[in-house]
Design an enzyme around this catalytic site. Structure first.
Site, PDB file in Angstrom:
ATOM      1  N   GLU A  34      -4.297  10.322 -14.484  1.00  0.00           N
ATOM      2  CA  GLU A  34      -4.383  11.719 -14.939  1.00  0.00           C
ATOM      3  C   GLU A  34      -5.542  11.845 -15.922  1.00  0.00           C
ATOM      4  O   GLU A  34      -5.636  11.083 -16.875  1.00  0.00           O
ATOM      5  CB  GLU A  34      -3.066  12.162 -15.584  1.00  0.00           C
ATOM      6  CG  GLU A  34      -3.087  13.559 -16.189  1.00  0.00           C
ATOM      7  CD  GLU A  34      -3.560  14.650 -15.219  1.00  0.00           C
ATOM      8  OE1 GLU A  34      -2.962  14.804 -14.155  1.00  0.00           O
ATOM      9  OE2 GLU A  34      -4.575  15.318 -15.543  1.00  0.00           O
ATOM     10  N   GLY A  39       1.433  16.769 -15.589  1.00  0.00           N
ATOM     11  CA  GLY A  39       2.137  17.907 -14.991  1.00  0.00           C
ATOM     12  C   GLY A  39       1.198  18.919 -14.355  1.00  0.00           C
ATOM     13  O   GLY A  39       1.645  19.782 -13.606  1.00  0.00           O
ATOM     14  N   THR A  41      -1.498  21.943 -13.358  1.00  0.00           N
ATOM     15  CA  THR A  41      -1.630  23.395 -13.549  1.00  0.00           C
ATOM     16  C   THR A  41      -0.287  24.083 -13.773  1.00  0.00           C
ATOM     17  O   THR A  41      -0.125  24.869 -14.706  1.00  0.00           O
ATOM     18  CB  THR A  41      -2.307  24.023 -12.298  1.00  0.00           C
ATOM     19  OG1 THR A  41      -3.517  23.324 -12.032  1.00  0.00           O
ATOM     20  CG2 THR A  41      -2.591  25.489 -12.508  1.00  0.00           C
ATOM     21  N   CYS A  42       0.672  23.808 -12.907  1.00  0.00           N
ATOM     22  CA  CYS A  42       1.929  24.566 -12.929  1.00  0.00           C
ATOM     23  C   CYS A  42       2.578  24.520 -14.308  1.00  0.00           C
ATOM     24  O   CYS A  42       2.924  25.551 -14.886  1.00  0.00           O
ATOM     25  CB  CYS A  42       2.875  24.020 -11.866  1.00  0.00           C
ATOM     26  SG  CYS A  42       4.429  24.916 -11.795  1.00  0.00           S
ATOM     27  N   HIS A 441      29.589  41.129  -3.713  1.00  0.00           N
ATOM     28  CA  HIS A 441      29.337  42.451  -4.309  1.00  0.00           C
ATOM     29  C   HIS A 441      29.464  42.354  -5.817  1.00  0.00           C
ATOM     30  O   HIS A 441      30.387  41.700  -6.304  1.00  0.00           O
ATOM     31  CB  HIS A 441      30.354  43.460  -3.774  1.00  0.00           C
ATOM     32  CG  HIS A 441      30.245  44.786  -4.468  1.00  0.00           C
ATOM     33  ND1 HIS A 441      29.244  45.687  -4.169  1.00  0.00           N
ATOM     34  CD2 HIS A 441      30.984  45.326  -5.477  1.00  0.00           C
ATOM     35  CE1 HIS A 441      29.390  46.744  -4.950  1.00  0.00           C
ATOM     36  NE2 HIS A 441      30.426  46.557  -5.756  1.00  0.00           N
TER      37      HIS A 441
END
Ligand SMILES: Cc1cc2nc3c(=O)[nH]c(=O)nc-3n(C[C@H](O)[C@H](O)[C@H](O)COP(=O)(O)OP(=O)(O)OC[C@H]3O[C@@H](n4cnc5c(N)ncnc54)[C@H](O)[C@@H]3O)c2cc1C
Length: 465
Positions: A34, A39, A41-42, A441
């Site tokens: 990395e 982690g 962009t997100c 519902h």
């Protein structure tokens, strides 16, 4: 000295770490690299921070609407942008830490920090280190495009990364780009209290949607006081005092938009230009996306590309699915493929848009016989009870097979309710399955069977115009 691994993964976005876990779990010696934030962009500049800020903006909006619900609020609500930012930083930072500690604690996995570059098809350099493996997985993601618009180099501008550092309220935020990213920022900053103008070159916002969907999106935003300038060709910029001028050649409206800040949200490009792909012989297309087959293999045996950099998806869920596809093919003797995927995504304005499959326009273009159902959110009890009746839902089904071809739910809970449709599409089951299911519902989903009971031939309807 070169270190040898069974697999090297470049990037810790939404595919790399999950694949690392699968490969390392199967006993392979894995290296993952990395160069910036764990982690990707997100977690750091995309989904997570924007959705935490959308939540702050929703809170501000509901406080302003409190009286509609019989809640009496004395005094004007104000938004503390420093607190909005620190909430966002805390949530995003926690996710980043979790990814990093997960990878660092993963048995059989070694983490490298630095910029990875191919030296050959089997060798990667990371700073002074040299790594080699017979299997290399590229998960390098993308970044915001800086458009070739005259004057852009002479003005300060924000993009999805730099806006994450903003802890003040821009007086007038001008957003260039009326796509998903631009629209989310537009509504959230308007709700925080900024004046906001969205400039879009195309005739419609969210231009890939059906016209009725993009018109409804525009109405929702304009109802909140956001200025929208579509058909804005020939955009250029200049400075006037402290302000920035966006010059637009629109059919309607003033040729200049004067704002205090500019956010460029005109698209993204893959991080493939500084990866040494030529040294490895990996083919890219004209826009720099790595060319892959249905199982995400690149033009070079032993090298795969996953996530946004392969151009097969532009979402966290598609990047994650890429890791599942590669893992299944390599480890499970399961020939999963990208073409098994059904288009699905959400636009997180409020109310959100949930989308699955084909648009109505795409179905019309295909020429197949189809049926369509449509229902405004004013006829959805749950929406009425919540006082959130903007938008509508629609669904298109194949007239012969009765399979669902596509759907859009622009309305409260639309990002969740769309899944009851999506799952039936994956099952390749007829729409009658949903129609006969007893839904809870009161929910938005309970009106999907009702809508399906009112299908009309598509050829007789014109809702996409
Ligand atoms: C503002 C915004 C909002 C978004 N909202 C959503 C949403 O709500 N839902 C959704 O599904 N998607 C959303 N997305 C898209 C989503 O963020 C991406 O699709 C996703 O992050 C792609 O993951 P990836 O693994 O392909 O790449 P990334 O997440 O971009 O990860 C790539 C990683 O590789 C690293 N890297 C790059 N080059 C190198 C190199 N040479 N050496 C070492 N490391 C390298 C990068 O530093 C990065 O950490 C959003 C995007 C933006 C910009």
């Amino acid at each position: 000295m070169t270190k040898t691994y069974d697999a090297i993964i470049i990037g810790t976005g939404q595919a790399g770490p999950f694949l690392a876990e699968r490969l390392a779990g199967a006993g392979m010696k894995v290296a993952i690299i990395e160069r910036k934030l764990f982690g990707g962009t997100c977690i750091n500049t995309g989904c997570t921070p924007t959705k935490t800020m959308v939540a702050s903006a929703y809170a501000a909006h509901m406080v302003r609407r409190a009286a509609d619900f019989g809640v009496v609020e004395n005094g004007l609500p104000s938004v503390d942008m420093k607190l909005v930012k620190s909430r966002k930083d805390a949530i995003s930072g926690q996710s980043r830490k979790e990814v990093e500690s997960w990878l660092r604690g993963m048995p059989n996995c070694t983490v490298y920090q630095g910029h990875a570059r191919f030296v050959s098809a089997t060798e990667i350099s990371v700073g002074a280190e040299s790594l080699t493996a017979n299997r290399i997985f590229i998960n390098v993601g993308g970044r915001a495009v800086v458009p070739h618009m005259p004057g852009v180099e002479g003005i300060p501008y924000l993009n999805n990364s730099s806006i994450m550092d903003v802890d003040f309220l821009p007086r007038h935020l001008v957003i260039v780009g009326g796509g998903y990213i631009g629209l989310e920022f537009a509504q959230m900053y308007r709700r925080f209290g900024s004046e906001v103008t969205v400039i879009e070159m195309a005739p419609h916002l969210a231009q890939h949607e059906d016209e009725d969907v993009s018109t409804a999106i525009r109405e929702i935003l304009e109802n909140e006081g956001i200025h929208v300038r579509t058909n804005a060709t020939c955009i250029s910029f200049s400075k006037r005092g402290e302000d920035i001028l966006a010059h637009v050649d629109c059919v309607v409206g003033d040729p200049e938009v004067r704002g205090s800040h500019i956010l460029l949200a005109v698209g993204r490009r893959p991080n493939t230009d500084d990866l040494g792909l030529t040294e490895a012989g990996v083919a890219v297309d004209k826009r720099g996306y790595i060319v892959v087959d249905d199982q995400l293999r690149t033009s070079v045996p032993g090298i795969w590309a996953l996530g946004d950099c392969n151009g097969k998806g532009a979402f966290t869920h598609t990047a994650f699915n890429d890791s599942e596809i590669v893992g299944a093919n390599l480890l499970d003797n399961d020939t999963r493929k990208v073409s098994d995927r059904i288009t699905a995504y959400a636009l997180y304005i409020d109310p959100p848009l949930g989308r699955a499959g084909l648009t109505e326009a795409e179905v019309r273009k295909s020429g197949r016989r189809a049926l369509i159902g449509r229902r405004p959110m004013t006829k959805v009890g749950r929406a009425v009870e919540k006082g959130e009746t903007q938008g509508f839902m629609k669904i298109v089904v194949d007239a012969e097979t009765h399979q669902i071809l596509g759907a859009a739910i622009l309305g409260t809970g639309g990002d969740e309710a769309i899944h009851s449709i999506l799952d039936v599409m994956y099952a390749k089951a007829p729409y009658t399955v949903i129609q006969r299911a007893v839904h809870i519902h009161p929910t938005v989903s309970e009106l999907i069977p009702t809508m399906l009971g009112e299908l009309q031939p598509l050829s007789e309807q014109r809702t996409d115009k």
